[in-house]
Design an enzyme around this catalytic site. Structure first.
Site, PDB file in Angstrom:
ATOM      1  N   GLY A 153      41.738  31.235  51.392  1.00  0.00           N
ATOM      2  CA  GLY A 153      42.896  32.204  51.056  1.00  0.00           C
ATOM      3  C   GLY A 153      43.638  31.572  49.721  1.00  0.00           C
ATOM      4  O   GLY A 153      43.698  30.298  49.685  1.00  0.00           O
ATOM      5  N   LEU A 164      46.789  44.315  56.087  1.00  0.00           N
ATOM      6  CA  LEU A 164      46.655  42.969  55.984  1.00  0.00           C
ATOM      7  C   LEU A 164      48.251  42.237  56.455  1.00  0.00           C
ATOM      8  O   LEU A 164      49.213  42.726  55.942  1.00  0.00           O
ATOM      9  CB  LEU A 164      46.710  42.576  54.576  1.00  0.00           C
ATOM     10  CG  LEU A 164      46.371  40.879  54.620  1.00  0.00           C
ATOM     11  CD1 LEU A 164      45.186  40.391  55.330  1.00  0.00           C
ATOM     12  CD2 LEU A 164      46.684  40.486  53.044  1.00  0.00           C
ATOM     13  N   GLN A 176      34.113  38.544  53.984  1.00  0.00           N
ATOM     14  CA  GLN A 176      35.013  37.987  54.689  1.00  0.00           C
ATOM     15  C   GLN A 176      35.960  39.182  55.763  1.00  0.00           C
ATOM     16  O   GLN A 176      36.482  40.248  55.292  1.00  0.00           O
ATOM     17  CB  GLN A 176      36.150  37.245  53.788  1.00  0.00           C
ATOM     18  CG  GLN A 176      37.243  36.760  54.540  1.00  0.00           C
ATOM     19  CD  GLN A 176      37.933  35.509  53.666  1.00  0.00           C
ATOM     20  OE1 GLN A 176      38.838  36.056  52.999  1.00  0.00           O
ATOM     21  NE2 GLN A 176      37.563  34.412  53.677  1.00  0.00           N
ATOM     22  N   ARG A 221      35.639  32.547  51.688  1.00  0.00           N
ATOM     23  CA  ARG A 221      36.609  32.225  50.725  1.00  0.00           C
ATOM     24  C   ARG A 221      37.775  31.589  51.271  1.00  0.00           C
ATOM     25  O   ARG A 221      38.141  32.001  52.409  1.00  0.00           O
ATOM     26  CB  ARG A 221      36.976  33.578  49.816  1.00  0.00           C
ATOM     27  CG  ARG A 221      38.210  33.434  48.897  1.00  0.00           C
ATOM     28  CD  ARG A 221      38.407  34.623  48.303  1.00  0.00           C
ATOM     29  NE  ARG A 221      39.004  35.781  49.123  1.00  0.00           N
ATOM     30  CZ  ARG A 221      40.268  35.860  49.234  1.00  0.00           C
ATOM     31  NH1 ARG A 221      41.131  34.941  48.788  1.00  0.00           N
ATOM     32  NH2 ARG A 221      40.716  36.990  49.962  1.00  0.00           N
ATOM     33  N   TRP A 266      40.610  57.011  34.094  1.00  0.00           N
ATOM     34  CA  TRP A 266      39.150  57.192  33.629  1.00  0.00           C
ATOM     35  C   TRP A 266      38.079  56.719  34.630  1.00  0.00           C
ATOM     36  O   TRP A 266      38.477  55.612  34.918  1.00  0.00           O
ATOM     37  CB  TRP A 266      38.938  56.696  32.263  1.00  0.00           C
ATOM     38  CG  TRP A 266      39.435  57.491  31.142  1.00  0.00           C
ATOM     39  CD1 TRP A 266      40.687  57.776  30.955  1.00  0.00           C
ATOM     40  CD2 TRP A 266      38.589  58.168  30.066  1.00  0.00           C
ATOM     41  NE1 TRP A 266      40.941  58.593  29.871  1.00  0.00           N
ATOM     42  CE2 TRP A 266      39.853  58.971  29.461  1.00  0.00           C
ATOM     43  CE3 TRP A 266      37.385  58.369  29.711  1.00  0.00           C
ATOM     44  CZ2 TRP A 266      39.613  59.587  28.055  1.00  0.00           C
ATOM     45  CZ3 TRP A 266      37.212  58.967  28.513  1.00  0.00           C
ATOM     46  CH2 TRP A 266      38.069  59.622  28.009  1.00  0.00           C
ATOM     47  N   PHE A 271      47.546  26.760  53.373  1.00  0.00           N
ATOM     48  CA  PHE A 271      46.937  28.042  53.688  1.00  0.00           C
ATOM     49  C   PHE A 271      45.726  27.373  54.313  1.00  0.00           C
ATOM     50  O   PHE A 271      45.473  25.986  54.319  1.00  0.00           O
ATOM     51  CB  PHE A 271      46.501  28.525  52.436  1.00  0.00           C
ATOM     52  CG  PHE A 271      47.080  30.056  52.113  1.00  0.00           C
ATOM     53  CD1 PHE A 271      48.496  29.982  52.420  1.00  0.00           C
ATOM     54  CD2 PHE A 271      46.120  31.117  51.513  1.00  0.00           C
ATOM     55  CE1 PHE A 271      48.834  31.411  52.284  1.00  0.00           C
ATOM     56  CE2 PHE A 271      46.805  32.287  51.390  1.00  0.00           C
ATOM     57  CZ  PHE A 271      48.075  32.615  51.839  1.00  0.00           C
ATOM     58  N   HIS A 282      44.150  47.195  43.142  1.00  0.00           N
ATOM     59  CA  HIS A 282      44.311  46.309  44.424  1.00  0.00           C
ATOM     60  C   HIS A 282      45.035  45.154  44.445  1.00  0.00           C
ATOM     61  O   HIS A 282      45.571  44.807  45.233  1.00  0.00           O
ATOM     62  CB  HIS A 282      43.188  46.361  45.215  1.00  0.00           C
ATOM     63  CG  HIS A 282      43.350  45.838  46.696  1.00  0.00           C
ATOM     64  ND1 HIS A 282      44.107  46.302  47.468  1.00  0.00           N
ATOM     65  CD2 HIS A 282      42.901  44.653  47.237  1.00  0.00           C
ATOM     66  CE1 HIS A 282      44.243  45.780  48.656  1.00  0.00           C
ATOM     67  NE2 HIS A 282      43.532  44.933  48.438  1.00  0.00           N
ATOM     68  N   GLU A 290      47.798  35.325  55.469  1.00  0.00           N
ATOM     69  CA  GLU A 290      47.722  34.157  56.003  1.00  0.00           C
ATOM     70  C   GLU A 290      49.009  33.136  55.822  1.00  0.00           C
ATOM     71  O   GLU A 290      49.251  32.389  56.694  1.00  0.00           O
ATOM     72  CB  GLU A 290      46.436  33.452  55.341  1.00  0.00           C
ATOM     73  CG  GLU A 290      46.205  32.035  55.902  1.00  0.00           C
ATOM     74  CD  GLU A 290      44.694  31.686  55.490  1.00  0.00           C
ATOM     75  OE1 GLU A 290      43.743  32.571  55.253  1.00  0.00           O
ATOM     76  OE2 GLU A 290      44.383  30.560  54.959  1.00  0.00           O
TER      77      GLU A 290
HETATM   78  C1  FAD Z   1      45.717  43.337  50.916  1.00  0.00           C
HETATM   79  C2  FAD Z   1      45.185  42.242  50.020  1.00  0.00           C
HETATM   80  C3  FAD Z   1      45.848  41.058  50.104  1.00  0.00           C
HETATM   81  C4  FAD Z   1      45.256  39.967  49.427  1.00  0.00           C
HETATM   82  N1  FAD Z   1      46.079  38.868  49.193  1.00  0.00           N
HETATM   83  C5  FAD Z   1      45.385  37.716  48.560  1.00  0.00           C
HETATM   84  C6  FAD Z   1      46.429  36.436  48.426  1.00  0.00           C
HETATM   85  O1  FAD Z   1      47.394  36.389  48.783  1.00  0.00           O
HETATM   86  N2  FAD Z   1      45.644  35.577  47.507  1.00  0.00           N
HETATM   87  C7  FAD Z   1      44.397  35.673  46.966  1.00  0.00           C
HETATM   88  O2  FAD Z   1      44.031  34.840  46.363  1.00  0.00           O
HETATM   89  N3  FAD Z   1      43.639  37.042  47.152  1.00  0.00           N
HETATM   90  C8  FAD Z   1      44.054  37.782  47.767  1.00  0.00           C
HETATM   91  N4  FAD Z   1      43.548  39.185  48.005  1.00  0.00           N
HETATM   92  C9  FAD Z   1      42.110  39.255  47.427  1.00  0.00           C
HETATM   93  C10 FAD Z   1      42.644  39.688  45.893  1.00  0.00           C
HETATM   94  O3  FAD Z   1      43.676  40.213  45.877  1.00  0.00           O
HETATM   95  C11 FAD Z   1      41.431  40.498  45.159  1.00  0.00           C
HETATM   96  O4  FAD Z   1      40.319  39.855  45.533  1.00  0.00           O
HETATM   97  C12 FAD Z   1      41.882  40.632  43.820  1.00  0.00           C
HETATM   98  O5  FAD Z   1      43.214  40.856  43.526  1.00  0.00           O
HETATM   99  C13 FAD Z   1      40.748  41.526  42.971  1.00  0.00           C
HETATM  100  O6  FAD Z   1      41.236  41.561  41.646  1.00  0.00           O
HETATM  101  P1  FAD Z   1      40.366  42.243  40.590  1.00  0.00           P
HETATM  102  O7  FAD Z   1      40.862  42.021  39.125  1.00  0.00           O
HETATM  103  O8  FAD Z   1      38.875  41.574  40.719  1.00  0.00           O
HETATM  104  O9  FAD Z   1      40.251  43.728  41.034  1.00  0.00           O
HETATM  105  P2  FAD Z   1      41.379  44.711  41.427  1.00  0.00           P
HETATM  106  O10 FAD Z   1      42.712  44.242  41.364  1.00  0.00           O
HETATM  107  O11 FAD Z   1      40.706  45.450  42.709  1.00  0.00           O
HETATM  108  O12 FAD Z   1      41.116  46.080  40.289  1.00  0.00           O
HETATM  109  C14 FAD Z   1      39.969  46.643  40.186  1.00  0.00           C
HETATM  110  C15 FAD Z   1      40.122  47.633  39.016  1.00  0.00           C
HETATM  111  O13 FAD Z   1      38.795  48.097  38.608  1.00  0.00           O
HETATM  112  C16 FAD Z   1      39.121  49.665  38.496  1.00  0.00           C
HETATM  113  N5  FAD Z   1      37.893  50.264  38.754  1.00  0.00           N
HETATM  114  C17 FAD Z   1      37.038  50.247  39.845  1.00  0.00           C
HETATM  115  N6  FAD Z   1      35.965  51.051  39.764  1.00  0.00           N
HETATM  116  C18 FAD Z   1      36.109  51.907  38.767  1.00  0.00           C
HETATM  117  C19 FAD Z   1      35.527  52.809  38.012  1.00  0.00           C
HETATM  118  N7  FAD Z   1      34.224  53.319  38.626  1.00  0.00           N
HETATM  119  N8  FAD Z   1      35.735  53.307  36.702  1.00  0.00           N
HETATM  120  C20 FAD Z   1      36.872  52.703  36.402  1.00  0.00           C
HETATM  121  N9  FAD Z   1      37.856  51.868  36.718  1.00  0.00           N
HETATM  122  C21 FAD Z   1      37.350  51.342  37.985  1.00  0.00           C
HETATM  123  C22 FAD Z   1      40.320  50.077  39.148  1.00  0.00           C
HETATM  124  O14 FAD Z   1      40.972  51.137  38.822  1.00  0.00           O
HETATM  125  C23 FAD Z   1      41.283  48.943  39.255  1.00  0.00           C
HETATM  126  O15 FAD Z   1      41.899  48.792  38.039  1.00  0.00           O
HETATM  127  C24 FAD Z   1      44.075  40.357  48.613  1.00  0.00           C
HETATM  128  C25 FAD Z   1      43.223  41.289  48.964  1.00  0.00           C
HETATM  129  C26 FAD Z   1      43.894  42.288  49.521  1.00  0.00           C
HETATM  130  C27 FAD Z   1      43.062  43.769  49.884  1.00  0.00           C
END
Ligand code: FAD
Length: 551
Positions: free
Chosen positions: A372, A237, A225, A370, A150, A112, A40, A240
């Site tokens: 932005g 989305l 949030q 949180r 996986w 922001f 994501h 912001e």
């Molecule tokens: C549309 C959108 C726009 C955003 N824009 C912003 C922004 O501009 N600025 C900002 O600061 N934040 C933003 N956010 C928030 C931010 O993007 C996320 O909080 C952040 O990218 C999360 O990163 P992460 O590495 O924690 O997880 P993620 O990027 O969500 O990655 C999760 C990983 O875990 C893996 N996974 C999950 N469950 C399992 C499982 N059971 N087995 C194996 N693998 C698994 C998935 O495959 C994935 O690889 C945004 C969020 C969204 C939804």
């Protein structure tokens, strides 16, 4: 059985940053339920915060973060994040991230919400995409092993220590135990517990549920949030950054209603303030077809095309509106989980050998709301810190075989699921769960609505035990994955509802119509939820305050 030094579950920004922080001589692997660049993080639009400006400072960034989070964030962690932010941005640039530039050729920064200074660095409105791809190139360059597609079903714990995972190979089918001296959860958010959410369908809170089930507590789960501006119908989305660039919010009377709620910050007040304001306008009959309008027309074609090209495409494609010519219909939608697996500043959880970072963790830096641009920053700073700390830890862990007990248990569970006579279907329960939470645990909450939600979740849990699969095969069985994800969603929903019912105050994203005031005397503390057979057991923990006294 393969035994890695460090196994990272999740290939978003937090997971990849953790992997790159480990020294090359360690055996590090990443495992992800989807291809890494489909995580994501790729969807992040608006940007990432760092006090780079000459007149800005990390202290000012820390103050804005603590205040924006209504003083529920731990200030030692906030300080670490804000102090380390500028160095991390430069490191990202060295990795090859192409940030948008200002007239002088420096990294551009946009204003922001809730920030006293324009400190959000960005790559147009595709910041997550730019960073994730640059980092994946580094993963490939370092030849870090990736288990692509996986799905982790369980963590292996022996003698109270986390020693690996059991995972389903989605492409070929079959369960495997993978040993590790340390496991880092970087599994992202749980936005899909709500029906309308900006989150990808894969954001089902798996990692939080995995940790919770082995006794690691979840912290502050009631703080979800709601992003003020998500597109009508789809909930996609609208960053912001659109307001950061100067977009206005209008009600049906054509008024910039934010003047009644936050006359100074207007559209750039914190997200919880803007979401509540929009909710109120709609509730009191000043909405436009269940939405309000986001007007960008005055920015002009050139600025929109240059700074917000993706937003324009999304609005045209999914709402039939070209923002150059007409305002965009928007409403608040679930966006981000402030809570998560309780960790310290270095990603350590209460279970030795288990670490967590990124959205699945609660360090906690965001408190009750949180800002932005602070989430991408959190993934980078605390992903790196977790990678470093886990690497130090594994040097003291002697190599040791892992028993196949958890693998056997999981094989039996999956076999039961595949043969379950039903008659329930996972998608139906998931749909009902989403509706229940959106209706009863949204921007306005009461004891009655949340208790109703909790009762429904518990009833849905019982029904989930009777889920049947139509696909009994092994290869790419998405029916099976959805059923497993449903269990995560239900566990997470329960902690959100239980924490929300108990917290009798309003703070940031947790707004209770029956307790509309913030109550620092009673509630300036973290909620900590432990799993029991009767549902979540709640405990509380103090908030770390260093320099910024709650006001
Ligand atoms: C549309 C959108 C726009 C955003 N824009 C912003 C922004 O501009 N600025 C900002 O600061 N934040 C933003 N956010 C928030 C931010 O993007 C996320 O909080 C952040 O990218 C999360 O990163 P992460 O590495 O924690 O997880 P993620 O990027 O969500 O990655 C999760 C990983 O875990 C893996 N996974 C999950 N469950 C399992 C499982 N059971 N087995 C194996 N693998 C698994 C998935 O495959 C994935 O690889 C945004 C969020 C969204 C939804």
């Amino acid at each position: 059985m393969k035994i890695h030094d460090v196994l990272i579950v999740g290939a978003g920004l937090a997971g990849m940053r953790a992997a790159l922080a480990a020294p090359p001589m360690l055996d590090v692997a990443i495992l992800s339920k989807v291809h890494p660049v489909r995580s994501h993080s790729v969807a992040a639009q608006g940007g990432i915060n760092a006090a780079l400006g000459e007149n800005d400072s990390w202290e000012a960034h820390a103050f804005d973060t603590a205040k924006g989070g209504l003083y529920l964030g731990d200030q030692d962690a906030i300080e670490a994040m804000c102090r380390e932010a500028p160095g991390e941005i430069l490191e990202l640039e060295r990795m090859g991230v192409i940030f948008s530039r200002d007239e002088r050729g420096r990294i551009a920064q946009r204003p922001f919400g809730g920030a006293g200074f324009p400190r959000t660095c960005y790559a147009a409105d595709r910041t997550g995409h730019a960073i994730l791809h640059a980092m994946y190139e580094q993963i490939l360059k370092r030849h870090i092993a990736v288990y692509e597609e996986w799905y982790v079903t369980s963590l292996i714990v022996e003698d109270g220590v986390c020693r690996g995972v059991v995972a389903w190979d989605v492409l070929h089918g079959g369960l495997h135990a993978i040993g590790a001296k340390a496991v880092i959860l970087a599994t992202g958010g749980s936005g899909r517990v709500f029906l309308t959410s900006t989150n990808a369908v894969i954001n089902t809170g798996d990692g939080m549920a995995l940790a919770y089930r082995i006794g690691a507590p979840l912290e502050d789960m009631e703080f979800v949030q709601f992003h003020p501006t998500t597109l009508k119908n789809t909930g996609i989305l609208i960053t912001e950054g659109a307001r950061g660039e100067g977009g206005y919010l209008l009600n049906t009377l054509g008024e910039r209603f934010m003047k009644d709620y936050a006359p100074e910050q207007m559209e750039l007040a914190t997200r919880s303030t803007v979401s509540l304001a929009i909710g109120k306008e709609i509730l009191e009959g000043r909405g436009v077809d269940g939405c309000v309008l986001l007007d960008l027309r005055h920015l002009g074609r050139q600025r929109i095309m240059e700074r917000l090209p993706q937003i324009r495409e999304l609005a045209i494609e999914f709402a039939g509106v070209d923002p150059i010519e007409s305002p965009i219909p928007v409403r608040p939608g679930a966006h981000y989980q402030m809570g998560g697996v309780r960790t310290d500043q270095w990603g350590e959880t209460e279970v030795p050998g288990l670490y967590a970072a990124g959205e699945c963790a609660c360090v906690s830096v965001h408190g009750a709301n949180r800002l932005g641009g602070n989430s991408l920053l959190e993934t980078i700073v605390f992903g790196r810190r977790a990678g470093q700390r886990a690497s130090e830890y594994v040097r003291q862990v002697p190599p040791r075989a892992v028993s196949d007990g958890t693998l056997k248990t999981e094989e039996a569970r999956i076999a039961r699921l595949i043969m379950n006579p039903g008659p329930e279907r996972a998608w139906q329960i998931r749909d009902e769960l989403g509706k229940t939470l959106s209706q009863n645990l949204g921007i306005f909450r009461t004891k009655q609505s949340m208790t109703h939600a909790l009762d429904c979740v518990q009833a849905l849990k019982k029904r989930a035990a009777r889920v049947m699969l139509q696909d009994h095969g092994k290869i790419f069985n998405s029916d099976l994955i959805h059923a497993l994800e449903l269990d995560s969603l239900l566990d997470i929903a329960e902690t959100i509802a239980a924490g929300g019912i108990a917290r009798e105050e309003s703070r940031g994203a947790h707004y209770r119509s029956d307790f509309p005031n913030r109550d620092d005397g009673k509630w300036l503390k973290h909620t900590v939820a432990y799993q029991t057979s009767e549902g979540p057991r709640l405990d509380y923990a103090p908030v770390t305050i260093t320099h910024f006294q709650p006001k």
